[in-house]
Scaffold this active site. Structure first.
Site, PDB file in Angstrom:
ATOM      1  N   LYS A 271       0.835  -1.204   0.000  1.00 36.27           N
ATOM      2  CA  LYS A 271       0.000   0.000   0.000  1.00 36.27           C
ATOM      3  C   LYS A 271       0.871   1.256   0.000  1.00 36.27           C
ATOM      4  O   LYS A 271       2.017   1.224   0.453  1.00 36.27           O
ATOM      5  CB  LYS A 271      -0.880   0.027   1.258  1.00 36.27           C
ATOM      6  CG  LYS A 271      -2.010  -0.967   1.274  1.00 36.27           C
ATOM      7  CD  LYS A 271      -2.853  -0.768   2.516  1.00 36.27           C
ATOM      8  CE  LYS A 271      -4.005  -1.771   2.550  1.00 36.27           C
ATOM      9  NZ  LYS A 271      -4.982  -1.535   1.484  1.00 36.27           N
ATOM     10  N   ARG A 345     -11.258 -10.485   1.024  1.00 38.34           N
ATOM     11  CA  ARG A 345     -12.220 -11.415   0.417  1.00 38.34           C
ATOM     12  C   ARG A 345     -11.750 -12.861   0.523  1.00 38.34           C
ATOM     13  O   ARG A 345     -12.555 -13.788   0.463  1.00 38.34           O
ATOM     14  CB  ARG A 345     -12.478 -11.024  -1.038  1.00 38.34           C
ATOM     15  CG  ARG A 345     -11.268 -11.072  -1.956  1.00 38.34           C
ATOM     16  CD  ARG A 345     -11.437 -10.207  -3.193  1.00 38.34           C
ATOM     17  NE  ARG A 345     -11.348  -8.783  -2.866  1.00 38.34           N
ATOM     18  CZ  ARG A 345     -11.467  -7.800  -3.764  1.00 38.34           C
ATOM     19  NH1 ARG A 345     -11.692  -8.109  -5.035  1.00 38.34           N
ATOM     20  NH2 ARG A 345     -11.373  -6.540  -3.402  1.00 38.34           N
TER      21      ARG A 345
END
Length: 502
Positions: A271, A345
């Site tokens: 990130k 997910r």
């Protein structure tokens, strides 16, 4: 903060509070003729500018705070009451007023509940890491309830339980990731289960997850020194209801699944540094899930509810998952990890599979899942998806009752083909519509014939600027809606049409 609910004024209040909308006082029809004229003059002055919100004035010899109950834009009438009560409580604490009286004899139950929530919100603060900690000034709010004393006391007890759950959620999210890693989260959950009657807990560690085929957790968490865990907690309120004469319980089994990335570096698909500190909030789904089931069990709602917390730390190490790696999920489908920063997910795929194994009839999953949802709806509205219209409607209605905004998003199948991989059954990212693609990926792991809703709380779980009752950090979004949803489901008819009307 303390609530003292009385039938008539005790005469011990230092200050009275009047809530108003434009030039109309709310919930008070006991003013003297002189006071009515004074109030009329003050409210006219509010429109013209001489007086301001939270102005403290003498009315009929009594110090009175005027609180605008329609100040903010874009929120519901109930949320206006929450915000008015929140601002009143903040003012009373700042001025160190011991006892404030609020005339609410004419308030409806839902209006009183909103005001009680607003007062409680003002009492929250997170200063665990401050070198100098200062207690909030304790204000007693005398609620003059008239004939509603018993009813308002019962509501106040419910609000206190809900607010305790909200505070738990906020504290967990606001805690530094180095102090709240998966194993530590497990210990806190065990403590909650120990001291909450009727709440059981099962914990799987890394070895058990791998042995049983919950490879989403293993894939995401294997790069960290803090190993992944999965928690399954269950409260069966139907047992308690069965023993009570005339009691009615739901046949449904609601399972809440929470994403619990205690920190997310993005893995090898790193990130940007600027957004990294906020990743302490990537376990907001699990925190909300844990707090909600604690409250549901404490409230003794007559239905079966389970909570699954999917815990991992997405770190970079010599065992980190590599882009392009393929694993077999619990339901047998193979997944290629196209992007290591789309990890939430993957752990949720295990949580959804576990929900099916324990017999869920309805599943809600919560996750700070996509930046796409933040860009679409911002910090005030949660986008959600559902495969069941009745459940979707109940989510919206429960949210409205709790002053939490939800917006139904489409499970647009046209984007599903982009999740197909050349070598595996699926890959964990699509090419378009990021939030929808994520939901479509999750749908691949929802058990058959199960009503399911996915809440993407990426924008609403944590804020970096003042928003409603939150100065900075965790908002506690979703806790109340989950409790309210369980409350409504626990008393709803089993027929679809009646259930839709709840």
């Amino acid at each position: 903060m303390k609530l003292n609910i009385v039938k008539t004024p005790s005469g011990k209040a230092n200050v009275s509070a009047l809530l108003f909308v434009k030039q109309s006082v709310q919930f008070s029809n006991v003013l003297s003729e002189t006071a009515e004229k004074q109030v009329e003059s003050v409210l006219a002055g509010m429109q013209e500018g001489p007086f301001e919100d939270l102005e403290l004035l003498e009315i009929d010899g009594t110090s009175t705070i005027f609180v605008n109950a329609a100040k903010e834009r874009g929120i519901s009438n109930l949320d206006h009451l929450r915000m008015a009560a929140y601002r009143l409580a903040k003012k009373a604490m700042a001025r160190q007023i011991p006892v404030v009286s609020i005339m609410l004899a004419d308030a409806a139950p839902e209006q009183f509940k909103a005001i009680a929530h607003g007062l409680h919100y003002a009492d929250y603060k997170f200063d665990a890491y401050k070198s100098k900690q200062k207690e909030n000034f304790q204000v007693t709010f005398e609620i003059v309830a008239g004939e509603h004393v018993a009813e308002f006391k019962a509501i106040a007890e419910e609000v206190a339980i809900e607010q305790k759950a909200i505070a738990l959620t906020k504290n967990l999210i606001n805690t530094c990731a180095s102090d709240l890693y998966p194993a530590e989260f497990v210990e806190r959950a065990k403590t909650i289960a120990k001291y909450t009657p009727g709440l059981s807990i099962k914990v799987r560690d890394m070895k058990q997850l791998e042995k049983e085929g919950f490879m989403g957790h293993v894939t995401v968490g294997k790069g960290s020194s803090h190993e992944p865990h999965m928690i399954t907690m269950t409260y069966d309120g139907t047992k308690a209801a069965a023993g009570k004469r005339g009691a009615r319980s739901s046949a449904d089994h609601l399972v809440i699944v929470g994403k619990g990335l205690t920190f997310d570096t993005g893995g090898l698909c790193l990130k940007p540094p600027k957004s990294m500190p906020e990743m302490i909030s990537d376990m907001s789904g699990a925190a909300t899930t844990l707090a909600a089931i604690q409250a549901i069990a404490t409230l003794k709602l007559p239905m079966k509810v389970s909570a699954i917390c999917c815990l991992a730390e997405n770190a970079i190490g010599n065992k980190s998952v590599l882009p392009g790696d393929i694993f077999t999920a619990k339901n047998g489908k193979t997944v290629m990890v196209d992007n290591t920063d789309a990890e939430g997910r993957l752990v949720l795929s295990d949580g959804l599979a576990e929900a099916g194994l324990i017999g869920a009839t309805h599943i809600i999953d919560l996750a700070t899942l996509t930046g796409a949802m933040v860009r679409a709806l911002g910090y005030a509205v949660t986008g959600f998806f559902s495969n069941d219209d009745a459940l979707a409607l109940n989510v919206i209605n429960a949210g409205e009752a709790c002053c939490e905004k939800f917006w139904s998003m489409p499970l647009e199948e046209e984007y599903a083909d982009a999740l197909k991989d050349k070598f595996a059954d699926l890959k964990n990212t699509g090419s378009d519509a990021g939030a929808i693609s994520a939901a479509l990926f999750l749908q691949e792991f929802v058990p058959e014939n199960t009503a399911w809703s996915h809440w993407d709380i990426a924008g609403t779980a944590f804020v970096t600027k003042k928003w409603k009752y939150t100065e900075y950090g965790a908002t506690g979004f979703g806790v109340q809606t989950l409790i309210e949803l369980a409350r409504r489901m626990s008393t709803a008819s089993e027929t679809t049409e009646e259930y839709k009307e709840v």
